[in-house]
Design a protein around this motif. Structure first.
Motif, mmCIF file in Angstrom:
data_model
loop_
_atom_site.group_PDB
_atom_site.id
_atom_site.type_symbol
_atom_site.label_atom_id
_atom_site.label_comp_id
_atom_site.label_asym_id
_atom_site.label_seq_id
_atom_site.Cartn_x
_atom_site.Cartn_y
_atom_site.Cartn_z
ATOM 1 N N ILE A 58 32.320 -11.990 45.913
ATOM 2 C CA ILE A 58 31.358 -10.943 45.547
ATOM 3 C C ILE A 58 32.044 -9.897 44.670
ATOM 4 C CG2 ILE A 58 29.878 -9.098 46.457
ATOM 5 C CD1 ILE A 58 29.584 -10.913 49.026
ATOM 6 N N LEU A 59 33.251 -9.513 45.085
ATOM 7 C CA LEU A 59 34.026 -8.519 44.342
ATOM 8 C C LEU A 59 34.355 -9.027 42.931
ATOM 9 C CD1 LEU A 59 35.270 -5.764 44.999
ATOM 10 C CD2 LEU A 59 37.337 -6.956 45.712
ATOM 11 N N GLY A 60 34.727 -10.296 42.867
ATOM 12 C CA GLY A 60 35.060 -10.893 41.575
ATOM 13 C C GLY A 60 33.885 -10.894 40.626
ATOM 14 N N GLY A 63 33.100 -7.405 39.521
ATOM 15 C CA GLY A 63 34.119 -6.954 38.583
ATOM 16 C C GLY A 63 33.900 -7.514 37.187
ATOM 17 N N MET A 64 33.425 -8.767 37.137
ATOM 18 C CA MET A 64 33.164 -9.395 35.839
ATOM 19 C C MET A 64 32.178 -8.592 35.017
ATOM 20 S SD MET A 64 33.784 -13.130 35.321
ATOM 21 C CE MET A 64 32.492 -14.188 35.956
ATOM 22 N N LYS A 65 31.200 -8.009 35.694
ATOM 23 C CA LYS A 65 30.207 -7.205 34.981
ATOM 24 C C LYS A 65 30.829 -5.947 34.384
ATOM 25 C CE LYS A 65 26.033 -7.465 35.609
ATOM 26 N NZ LYS A 65 24.636 -7.289 35.875
ATOM 27 N N LEU A 66 31.944 -5.528 34.991
ATOM 28 C CA LEU A 66 32.620 -4.320 34.500
ATOM 29 C C LEU A 66 33.834 -4.670 33.651
ATOM 30 C CD1 LEU A 66 32.710 -2.333 37.874
ATOM 31 C CD2 LEU A 66 31.098 -2.003 35.992
ATOM 32 N N ASN A 67 34.042 -5.982 33.440
ATOM 33 C CA ASN A 67 35.227 -6.442 32.728
ATOM 34 C C ASN A 67 36.517 -5.940 33.351
ATOM 35 O OD1 ASN A 67 34.501 -8.192 30.646
ATOM 36 N ND2 ASN A 67 33.588 -6.467 29.523
ATOM 37 N N GLY B 27 26.289 -3.730 41.432
ATOM 38 C CA GLY B 27 25.755 -3.704 40.073
ATOM 39 C C GLY B 27 25.067 -4.996 39.655
ATOM 40 N N PHE B 28 24.656 -5.810 40.650
ATOM 41 C CA PHE B 28 23.934 -7.042 40.319
ATOM 42 C C PHE B 28 22.466 -6.734 40.066
ATOM 43 C CE2 PHE B 28 27.159 -9.042 43.364
ATOM 44 C CZ PHE B 28 28.018 -9.389 42.331
ATOM 45 N N GLU B 29 21.979 -7.268 38.946
ATOM 46 C CA GLU B 29 20.556 -7.069 38.668
ATOM 47 C C GLU B 29 19.769 -8.227 39.266
ATOM 48 O OE1 GLU B 29 19.750 -5.589 34.520
ATOM 49 O OE2 GLU B 29 21.907 -5.958 34.397
ATOM 50 N N LEU B 30 19.463 -8.072 40.525
ATOM 51 C CA LEU B 30 18.776 -9.127 41.259
ATOM 52 C C LEU B 30 17.689 -8.522 42.143
ATOM 53 C CD1 LEU B 30 21.903 -11.132 42.480
ATOM 54 C CD2 LEU B 30 20.186 -11.984 40.867
ATOM 55 N N ARG B 31 16.587 -9.234 42.201
ATOM 56 C CA ARG B 31 15.555 -8.883 43.182
ATOM 57 C C ARG B 31 15.549 -10.009 44.215
ATOM 58 N NH1 ARG B 31 13.489 -8.216 38.201
ATOM 59 N NH2 ARG B 31 12.598 -10.316 38.214
ATOM 60 N N TYR B 32 15.017 -9.709 45.386
ATOM 61 C CA TYR B 32 14.930 -10.784 46.374
ATOM 62 C C TYR B 32 13.708 -10.593 47.238
ATOM 63 C CZ TYR B 32 16.988 -7.131 49.255
ATOM 64 O OH TYR B 32 17.236 -5.936 49.886
ATOM 65 N N LYS B 33 13.278 -11.708 47.802
ATOM 66 C CA LYS B 33 12.118 -11.678 48.677
ATOM 67 C C LYS B 33 12.498 -12.399 49.963
ATOM 68 C CE LYS B 33 7.402 -12.730 48.694
ATOM 69 N NZ LYS B 33 6.778 -14.008 48.743
ATOM 70 N N ILE B 34 12.281 -11.715 51.068
ATOM 71 C CA ILE B 34 12.601 -12.328 52.362
ATOM 72 C C ILE B 34 11.306 -12.845 52.975
ATOM 73 C CG2 ILE B 34 13.680 -11.920 54.618
ATOM 74 C CD1 ILE B 34 14.962 -9.391 53.387
ATOM 75 N N ASP B 57 20.485 -11.614 36.773
ATOM 76 C CA ASP B 57 21.795 -12.110 37.209
ATOM 77 C C ASP B 57 21.745 -13.409 38.023
ATOM 78 O OD1 ASP B 57 23.604 -10.452 35.970
ATOM 79 O OD2 ASP B 57 23.440 -8.887 37.498
ATOM 80 N N VAL B 58 20.618 -14.108 37.948
ATOM 81 C CA VAL B 58 20.508 -15.365 38.692
ATOM 82 C C VAL B 58 21.555 -16.380 38.227
ATOM 83 C CG1 VAL B 58 19.061 -17.440 38.894
ATOM 84 C CG2 VAL B 58 18.158 -15.239 39.571
ATOM 85 N N ASP B 59 21.855 -16.386 36.925
ATOM 86 C CA ASP B 59 22.871 -17.312 36.404
ATOM 87 C C ASP B 59 24.236 -17.056 37.039
ATOM 88 O OD1 ASP B 59 21.019 -18.509 34.864
ATOM 89 O OD2 ASP B 59 21.628 -17.577 32.971
ATOM 90 N N THR B 60 24.582 -15.784 37.166
ATOM 91 C CA THR B 60 25.842 -15.411 37.828
ATOM 92 C C THR B 60 25.822 -15.900 39.274
ATOM 93 O OG1 THR B 60 25.838 -13.412 36.496
ATOM 94 C CG2 THR B 60 27.352 -13.450 38.366
ATOM 95 N N LEU B 61 24.677 -15.733 39.898
ATOM 96 C CA LEU B 61 24.500 -16.116 41.303
ATOM 97 C C LEU B 61 24.744 -17.604 41.511
ATOM 98 C CD1 LEU B 61 23.480 -14.414 43.731
ATOM 99 C CD2 LEU B 61 21.197 -15.300 43.265
ATOM 100 N N LEU B 62 24.329 -18.405 40.534
ATOM 101 C CA LEU B 62 24.387 -19.863 40.694
ATOM 102 C C LEU B 62 25.601 -20.502 40.015
ATOM 103 C CD1 LEU B 62 20.604 -20.802 40.251
ATOM 104 C CD2 LEU B 62 21.884 -20.430 42.355
ATOM 105 N N ALA B 63 26.423 -19.682 39.356
ATOM 106 C CA ALA B 63 27.601 -20.239 38.681
ATOM 107 C C ALA B 63 28.571 -20.854 39.694
ATOM 108 C CB ALA B 63 28.298 -19.138 37.882
ATOM 109 N N ASN B 64 29.389 -21.792 39.257
ATOM 110 C CA ASN B 64 30.375 -22.455 40.139
ATOM 111 C C ASN B 64 29.762 -22.919 41.448
ATOM 112 O OD1 ASN B 64 32.464 -21.970 38.342
ATOM 113 N ND2 ASN B 64 32.766 -19.903 39.194
ATOM 114 N N ARG B 65 28.791 -23.807 41.335
ATOM 115 C CA ARG B 65 28.131 -24.333 42.534
ATOM 116 C C ARG B 65 27.599 -23.228 43.430
ATOM 117 N NH1 ARG B 65 30.966 -29.632 44.400
ATOM 118 N NH2 ARG B 65 30.096 -30.990 42.822
ATOM 119 N N ALA B 66 26.935 -22.262 42.806
ATOM 120 C CA ALA B 66 26.283 -21.185 43.554
ATOM 121 C C ALA B 66 27.245 -20.422 44.455
ATOM 122 C CB ALA B 66 25.106 -21.724 44.365
#
Lengths: 76, 196
Positions: A58-60, A63-67, B27-34, B57-66
């Motif tokens: 999560i931290l990584g 951090g990527m967003k902040l470079n 700082g993740f731009e994500l929405r979620y629904k429970i 930021d869904v792409d970030t969320l799912l990168a490297n096998r989620a």
């Protein structure tokens, strides 16, 4: 980022009052030193270090967003 | 199947109170629904609760096998103090990643089974978490000519598929592939070797 680690740690432990995070700024990397009560160490580390690994992921990503690179150091 | 144990009513507010501030300070731009999951949606995973993410930021969320999605799910389950037998009661998802991954695992399981039947040699999967290993075992439960079991410890634990009558191989410590992909010698995971 300090806030992020603190929030996660406080949610995981039994004694949130004893959670503290110190931020050590480096040129390339910011080290976040996490301290928790001795009895809570297992909670932030998790089985086979899984929880610590998740927090680092999560931290990584944050951090990527902040470079900027962040390292989590759990103090024992 | 197992009875529903958790609901939005019982733990929704705690999940929200944890995830909301976490995503904001990260700082993740994500929405979620429970939401409460429908009972019996497929026989592979029957979670009680779903947390579905959307946003830039869904792409970030799912990168490297989620990786990030699963990390968020894991710390959330730790926060809720879920027991190790409760880990499929909560499912984080975005863009149907979970469903697609299960389908992918199912196909890999079938391919591995065919190969083991054809060659008579065990097949070792790459390491997976317990939920994914479970999908492989379930996908092969109807097979009579092959059997599957998990071997190894920790993050290196992996499923091995054997011809039905073959004894298990001794555990081989898993050595991850080196990150840099360069020419020269390959130092990958030890290859499974058949024993007669």
């Amino acid at each position: 980022m300090k806030q992020l680690v603190e929030d996660i740690a406080k949610a995981l432990v039994d004694i949130p009052e004893e959670v503290s995070v110190r931020e050590v700024l480096g040129e390339q990397v910011t080290v976040l030193e996490l301290k928790v009560a001795a009895s809570d160490l297992g909670k932030v580390i998790g089985k086979q270090g899984r929880t610590a690994r998740s927090i680092r992921t999560i931290l990584g990503a944050a951090g990527m967003k902040l470079n900027r690179r962040f390292t989590l150091e759990i103090l024992e | 199947m197992t009875q529903r144990k958790y609901s939005v009513e019982s733990i929704g507010a705690r999940i929200d109170g944890f995830l909301g501030p976490l995503l904001a300070s990260a700082g993740f731009e994500l929405r979620y629904k429970i939401s409460d999951a429908d009972a019996g949606e497929g026989d592979f995973e029957t979670p009680d609760l779903l947390v579905i993410f959307s946003g830039p930021d869904v792409d970030t969320l799912l990168a490297n096998r989620a990786e990030l999605l699963l990390a968020l799910e894991q710390v959330t389950m730790e926060m809720l103090r879920f027991g190790s037998d409760e880990h499929s009661r909560l499912s984080f998802d975005a863009n149907d990643y979970r469903l697609l991954r299960i389908e992918e695992l199912r196909l890999s399981a079938q391919t591995a089974a065919e190969r083991v039947k054809r060659t008579g040699t065990p097949f070792r999967f790459n390491p997976m978490n317990s939920r994914e290993r479970r999908v492989i075992h379930l996908a092969l439960r109807g097979e009579t000519a092959v059997r599957s079991e998990s071997a190894g410890a920790g993050p290196g634990r992996q499923v091995v598929v054997y011809p039905a009558g073959m004894a298990s191989l001794p555990d081989v410590p898993y050595v991850p592939e080196p990150r840099r992909d360069g020419p020269g010698e390959r130092r990958g995971a030890p290859r499974p070797r058949g024993r007669r």
